[in-house]
Enzyme design. Structure first.
Site, PDB file in Angstrom:
ATOM      1  N   GLY A 260      69.530 -12.052 -15.934  1.00 28.70           N
ATOM      2  CA  GLY A 260      70.672 -12.530 -15.159  1.00 28.70           C
ATOM      3  C   GLY A 260      71.921 -12.530 -16.013  1.00 28.70           C
ATOM      4  N   SER A 261      72.862 -13.358 -15.622  1.00 31.85           N
ATOM      5  CA  SER A 261      74.170 -13.325 -16.282  1.00 31.85           C
ATOM      6  C   SER A 261      74.101 -13.980 -17.666  1.00 31.85           C
ATOM      7  CB  SER A 261      75.191 -14.074 -15.422  1.00 31.85           C
ATOM      8  OG  SER A 261      74.835 -15.434 -15.359  1.00 31.85           O
ATOM      9  N   SER A 262      75.058 -13.596 -18.476  1.00 29.02           N
ATOM     10  CA  SER A 262      75.120 -14.128 -19.831  1.00 29.02           C
ATOM     11  C   SER A 262      75.405 -15.641 -19.780  1.00 29.02           C
ATOM     12  CB  SER A 262      76.231 -13.402 -20.582  1.00 29.02           C
ATOM     13  OG  SER A 262      76.047 -13.528 -21.943  1.00 29.02           O
ATOM     14  N   ARG A 263      76.182 -16.033 -18.808  1.00 29.35           N
ATOM     15  CA  ARG A 263      76.515 -17.464 -18.677  1.00 29.35           C
ATOM     16  C   ARG A 263      75.248 -18.295 -18.461  1.00 29.35           C
ATOM     17  NH1 ARG A 263      78.295 -20.899 -14.641  1.00 29.35           N
ATOM     18  NH2 ARG A 263      77.816 -19.301 -13.095  1.00 29.35           N
ATOM     19  N   THR A 264      74.426 -17.891 -17.493  1.00 32.20           N
ATOM     20  CA  THR A 264      73.191 -18.644 -17.234  1.00 32.20           C
ATOM     21  C   THR A 264      72.241 -18.538 -18.421  1.00 32.20           C
ATOM     22  OG1 THR A 264      73.443 -18.094 -14.895  1.00 32.20           O
ATOM     23  CG2 THR A 264      71.336 -18.999 -15.560  1.00 32.20           C
ATOM     24  N   GLY A 265      72.168 -17.354 -19.011  1.00 28.44           N
ATOM     25  CA  GLY A 265      71.287 -17.168 -20.171  1.00 28.44           C
ATOM     26  C   GLY A 265      71.662 -18.100 -21.309  1.00 28.44           C
TER      27      GLY A 265
ATOM     28  N   GLU B 116      67.475 -11.471 -20.819  1.00 27.68           N
ATOM     29  CA  GLU B 116      68.067 -10.151 -20.567  1.00 27.68           C
ATOM     30  C   GLU B 116      69.360 -10.421 -19.816  1.00 27.68           C
ATOM     31  OE1 GLU B 116      66.278  -8.034 -22.050  1.00 27.68           O
ATOM     32  OE2 GLU B 116      64.463  -9.244 -22.141  1.00 27.68           O
TER      33      GLU B 116
ATOM     34  N   CYS C 200      73.508  -3.915 -15.117  1.00 28.30           N
ATOM     35  CA  CYS C 200      73.884  -4.496 -16.402  1.00 28.30           C
ATOM     36  C   CYS C 200      74.298  -3.416 -17.389  1.00 28.30           C
ATOM     37  CB  CYS C 200      72.723  -5.303 -16.961  1.00 28.30           C
ATOM     38  SG  CYS C 200      71.197  -4.357 -17.079  1.00 28.30           S
TER      39      CYS C 200
HETATM   40  N1  LIG Z   1      69.995  -7.185 -19.251  1.00 31.76           N
HETATM   41  C1  LIG Z   1      69.338  -6.999 -18.138  1.00 31.76           C
HETATM   42  O1  LIG Z   1      68.190  -6.567 -18.138  1.00 31.76           O
HETATM   43  C2  LIG Z   1      69.974  -7.309 -16.823  1.00 31.76           C
HETATM   44  C3  LIG Z   1      69.448  -6.715 -15.688  1.00 31.76           C
HETATM   45  C4  LIG Z   1      70.008  -7.014 -14.445  1.00 31.76           C
HETATM   46  C5  LIG Z   1      71.070  -7.883 -14.342  1.00 31.76           C
HETATM   47  N2  LIG Z   1      71.568  -8.434 -15.464  1.00 31.76           N
HETATM   48  C6  LIG Z   1      72.722  -9.308 -15.371  1.00 31.76           C
HETATM   49  O2  LIG Z   1      72.547 -10.225 -14.302  1.00 31.76           O
HETATM   50  C7  LIG Z   1      73.790 -10.591 -13.741  1.00 31.76           C
HETATM   51  C8  LIG Z   1      73.718 -10.482 -12.239  1.00 31.76           C
HETATM   52  O3  LIG Z   1      72.681 -11.295 -11.760  1.00 31.76           O
HETATM   53  P1  LIG Z   1      72.893 -12.752 -11.157  1.00 31.76           P
HETATM   54  O4  LIG Z   1      74.316 -12.931 -10.790  1.00 31.76           O
HETATM   55  O5  LIG Z   1      71.842 -12.924 -10.146  1.00 31.76           O
HETATM   56  O6  LIG Z   1      72.612 -13.683 -12.409  1.00 31.76           O
HETATM   57  P2  LIG Z   1      72.595 -15.302 -12.463  1.00 31.76           P
HETATM   58  O7  LIG Z   1      72.635 -15.661 -13.887  1.00 31.76           O
HETATM   59  O8  LIG Z   1      73.618 -15.879 -11.574  1.00 31.76           O
HETATM   60  O9  LIG Z   1      71.196 -15.694 -11.820  1.00 31.76           O
HETATM   61  C9  LIG Z   1      69.968 -15.259 -12.372  1.00 31.76           C
HETATM   62  C10 LIG Z   1      68.886 -16.255 -12.008  1.00 31.76           C
HETATM   63  O10 LIG Z   1      69.079 -17.490 -12.680  1.00 31.76           O
HETATM   64  C11 LIG Z   1      69.099 -18.574 -11.739  1.00 31.76           C
HETATM   65  N3  LIG Z   1      70.004 -19.598 -12.246  1.00 31.76           N
HETATM   66  C12 LIG Z   1      71.349 -19.629 -12.164  1.00 31.76           C
HETATM   67  N4  LIG Z   1      71.813 -20.719 -12.805  1.00 31.76           N
HETATM   68  C13 LIG Z   1      70.739 -21.395 -13.292  1.00 31.76           C
HETATM   69  C14 LIG Z   1      70.564 -22.582 -14.047  1.00 31.76           C
HETATM   70  N5  LIG Z   1      71.596 -23.331 -14.425  1.00 31.76           N
HETATM   71  N6  LIG Z   1      69.306 -22.947 -14.391  1.00 31.76           N
HETATM   72  C15 LIG Z   1      68.255 -22.192 -14.043  1.00 31.76           C
HETATM   73  N7  LIG Z   1      68.368 -21.066 -13.297  1.00 31.76           N
HETATM   74  C16 LIG Z   1      69.591 -20.675 -12.940  1.00 31.76           C
HETATM   75  C17 LIG Z   1      69.572 -17.931 -10.454  1.00 31.76           C
HETATM   76  O11 LIG Z   1      69.211 -18.710  -9.347  1.00 31.76           O
HETATM   77  C18 LIG Z   1      68.856 -16.600 -10.515  1.00 31.76           C
HETATM   78  O12 LIG Z   1      67.523 -16.713 -10.123  1.00 31.76           O
HETATM   79  C19 LIG Z   1      74.791  -9.668 -14.379  1.00 31.76           C
HETATM   80  O13 LIG Z   1      75.446 -10.369 -15.394  1.00 31.76           O
HETATM   81  C20 LIG Z   1      73.953  -8.567 -14.984  1.00 31.76           C
HETATM   82  O14 LIG Z   1      74.520  -7.912 -16.079  1.00 31.76           O
HETATM   83  C21 LIG Z   1      71.035  -8.190 -16.695  1.00 31.76           C
HETATM   84  O1  LIG Z   2      70.907  -4.001 -14.117  1.00 36.25           O
HETATM   85  C1  LIG Z   2      70.271  -3.866 -15.127  1.00 36.25           C
HETATM   86  C2  LIG Z   2      69.095  -2.969 -15.242  1.00 36.25           C
HETATM   87  C3  LIG Z   2      69.515  -1.580 -15.236  1.00 36.25           C
HETATM   88  C4  LIG Z   2      68.456  -0.534 -15.373  1.00 36.25           C
HETATM   89  N1  LIG Z   2      67.493  -0.844 -16.405  1.00 36.25           N
HETATM   90  C5  LIG Z   2      66.167  -0.727 -16.268  1.00 36.25           C
HETATM   91  O2  LIG Z   2      65.646  -0.410 -15.224  1.00 36.25           O
HETATM   92  C6  LIG Z   2      65.356  -0.998 -17.506  1.00 36.25           C
HETATM   93  C7  LIG Z   2      63.964  -0.487 -17.440  1.00 36.25           C
HETATM   94  C8  LIG Z   2      62.963  -1.533 -17.080  1.00 36.25           C
HETATM   95  O3  LIG Z   2      63.282  -2.739 -17.147  1.00 36.25           O
HETATM   96  O4  LIG Z   2      61.845  -1.146 -16.754  1.00 36.25           O
HETATM   97  C9  LIG Z   2      69.236   0.705 -15.750  1.00 36.25           C
HETATM   98  O5  LIG Z   2      69.296   1.020 -16.957  1.00 36.25           O
HETATM   99  O6  LIG Z   2      69.805   1.327 -14.865  1.00 36.25           O
END
Ligand SMILES: NC(=O)c1ccc[n+]([C@@H]2O[C@H](COP(=O)([O-])OP(=O)(O)OC[C@H]3O[C@@H](n4cnc5c(N)ncnc54)[C@H](O)[C@@H]3O)[C@@H](O)[C@H]2O)c1
Ligand SMILES: O=CCC[C@H](NC(=O)CCC(=O)O)C(=O)O
EC number: 1.2.1.71
Length: 489
Positions: free
Chosen positions: A223-228, A246, A280
């Site tokens: 998910g997002s960097s903020r939540t992470g 991630e 992402c």
């Molecule tokens: N690096 C990667 O593999 C990857 C892949 C896909 C998406 N992303 C990132 O994800 C983001 C988009 O996804 P999103 O908006 O759904 O992310 P998000 O962080 O808003 O939510 C992700 C999950 O966390 C939960 N969540 C949110 N706040 C929480 C808290 N305080 N405590 C516990 N759980 C909480 C949400 O309900 C959701 O299930 C983008 O920043 C994107 O770059 C990263």
């Molecule tokens: O939004 C982020 C994921 C993007 C996607 N990455 C993967 O599918 C990684 C492979 C895996 O997790 O199996 C992409 O690179 O498009």
């Protein structure tokens, strides 16, 4: 109406918390409705999972593989229905939703191989006895998923976690509950034993209740960097728990010395605008040389971008780009474009809200070379920022000038330039003459800086799903031939 949307102990139950819904972002129809899981329901699911995990881990690896393969069969049989659900809940074009389901199915065999290669059992001979490295599951792990790949990315944690013998408490994005529900129904049909997976639907409060529950052994988060970062803080002082993060990126793509301009423009577009820029790995910043070749690439990029087809996910003639996830997200991206203009950016192709009642936006390109205080934020949508450069090393420095470090790429016909770029660039995915999106599940996937916490996913997900146990073993107790000094028997 209180639909049975929570899956706890193999039963579908109504949530006891706040009602929420998911919407088709293009047709504005309701896709899903239900009530969130409360902290008490989270507690029940975790306790049930704890009991179920013991027997699940007690099965042989082959027995667990058999169940996971049944899930793959279920998914294959229902792949078109699943693709349609993904498309209607996210607005993603159907052709792309189909690739997402294919990735989910492909994940099974890859994860079996990854488990064996990275975390299987290894034996080494010793003078007395044998030395083993085996792996054990952590126990009960929570999986948090994002909305942009509501099937594939949670699946990328769930499959390796189950193969390793963990029980999973799955909390999907509140924007995509229907995809999660259909996925978990397939696990149920595959015969996963009761309690080994729980589906806990809800918004942030449900997420917080799971993350704060003492009975979970770890969180696998995408998910997002903020939540992470929030979760990382919450886990501070808890070295006993495993946290795999991630997160997002602010990903650069540099172009220098390419002969085939159309090929370069193709890779830029695939990198920036696939999934309406909601990956992402999407390129956010494009570095072009301030010379005639840079001008030619930019001119062609603007031309092709203006002709990108954006449309409804199930249109007979498929668009390249579907919609964003929500009208609010679309408005957010338009606000970003406006913010960049106010900072000195020059719109080259205007990103437009095609219909303000839907989440359909057209792709945009904005020149940002003159912005001195460029914000280092992830803009999760189809807006590409262009920066012109005169010196290649300065372009690399600018590309590295971010808190993130997920993906990066170079488009260049020079192998020497690529070697130089590879040595200097800081990211977990570094590509040459290929789009920076579309990563393989057969490779590790993760970023540095604010993009991850050094627990790469995809092929390396096996690593965070189990911990190694080293053993030296001998079938009988034997007095050593050589005793330590000072001992007499
Ligand atoms: N690096 C990667 O593999 C990857 C892949 C896909 C998406 N992303 C990132 O994800 C983001 C988009 O996804 P999103 O908006 O759904 O992310 P998000 O962080 O808003 O939510 C992700 C999950 O966390 C939960 N969540 C949110 N706040 C929480 C808290 N305080 N405590 C516990 N759980 C909480 C949400 O309900 C959701 O299930 C983008 O920043 C994107 O770059 C990263
Ligand atoms: O939004 C982020 C994921 C993007 C996607 N990455 C993967 O599918 C990684 C492979 C895996 O997790 O199996 C992409 O690179 O498009």
């Amino acid at each position: 109406m209180n639909h049975a949307v929570q899956f706890i102990n193999n039963q579908w139950l109504g949530g006891e918390g706040k009602e929420f819904t998911s919407l088709d972002p293009v047709k504005n129809t309701q896709v899903w409705q239900g009530q969130a899981a409360t902290a008490a329901q989270v507690d029940t699911a975790v306790q049930v999972a704890r009991k179920a995990q013991y027997d699940w881990a007690g099965l042989s690896f082959d027995e667990r593989v058999a169940v996971v393969k049944k899930f793959a069969e279920q998914l294959s049989e229902n792949k078109e229905a699943m693709a349609l659900t993904i498309a209607s809940e996210t607005g993603k074009a159907l052709w792309e939703a189909r690739t997402e389901v294919a990735a989910m199915i492909g994940k099974i065999d890859i994860s079996v191989r990854a488990y064996q290669e990275r975390t299987g059992t290894k034996e080494n001979p010793m003078p007395q006895g044998r030395a083993f490295v085996r792996h054990k599951p952590h126990g009960v792990v929570a999986v948090f998923g994002p909305y942009n790949f509501p099937g594939h990315l949670p699946n990328g944690h769930i499959v390796p976690a189950l193969l390793a013998g963990n029980a999973v408490v799955f909390k999907p994005s509140e924007l995509t509950p229907k995809v999660a529900e259909e996925t978990v129904k397939l696990w149920q049909q595959a015969g996963l034993p009761a309690g080994v997976i729980a589906l806990l639907q809800g918004e942030v409060d449900t997420g917080k209740a799971i993350a704060g529950h003492n009975g979970i052994d770890g969180i696998f988060f995408t998910g997002s960097s903020r939540t992470g970062h929030y979760l990382h803080q919450q886990f501070a002082g808890r070295p006993d728990k495993i946290l795999a993060l991630e997160m997002g990126g602010n990903n650069p793509l540099i172009v220098q010395d390419v002969a085939n301009i159309d090929a370069a423009v193709h890779d830029i577009i695939q990198s920036a605008f696939i999934s309406a820029g909601q990956r992402c790995t999407c390129a956010r910043k494009l570095f072009l040389p301030a010379n005639a070749q840079g001008d030619a690439i930019l001119a062609r990029l603007l031309e092709v971008t203006r002709n990108i087809k954006v449309g409804v996910y199930d249109a007979a003639e498929q668009p390249f780009m579907g919609s964003m996830i929500s009208v609010a997200a679309a408005k957010g991206m338009l606000a970003v474009q406006q913010q960049l203009v106010e900072l000195g950016g020059k719109v080259l192709v205007e990103m437009q809200h095609i219909d303000v009642n839907t989440a359909l936006v057209s792709p945009g390109i904005i020149e940002c070379s003159n912005i001195t205080d460029y914000p280092d934020d992830e803009h999760f949508g189809p807006l590409l920022k262009v920066f012109r450069f005169t010196d290649f090393d300065q372009a690399i420095d600018a590309a590295n000038n971010t808190q993130f470090g997920l993906s990066a790429g170079l488009l260049s016909d020079s192998a020497e330039l690529y070697q130089h770029f590879f040595r200097r660039i800081r990211a977990g995915i570094v590509n040459w003459n290929r789009p920076i999106t579309g990563a393989s599940s057969a490779a590790p996937f993760g970023g540095v800086g604010s993009s991850g916490n050094h627990r790469a996913s995809a092929f390396y997900a096996a690593d965070y799903c189990a911990y190694p146990v080293a053993s030296v073993e001998l079938e009988q107790v034997v007095l050593p031939e050589q005793l330590s000094p000072g001992l007499a028997f």
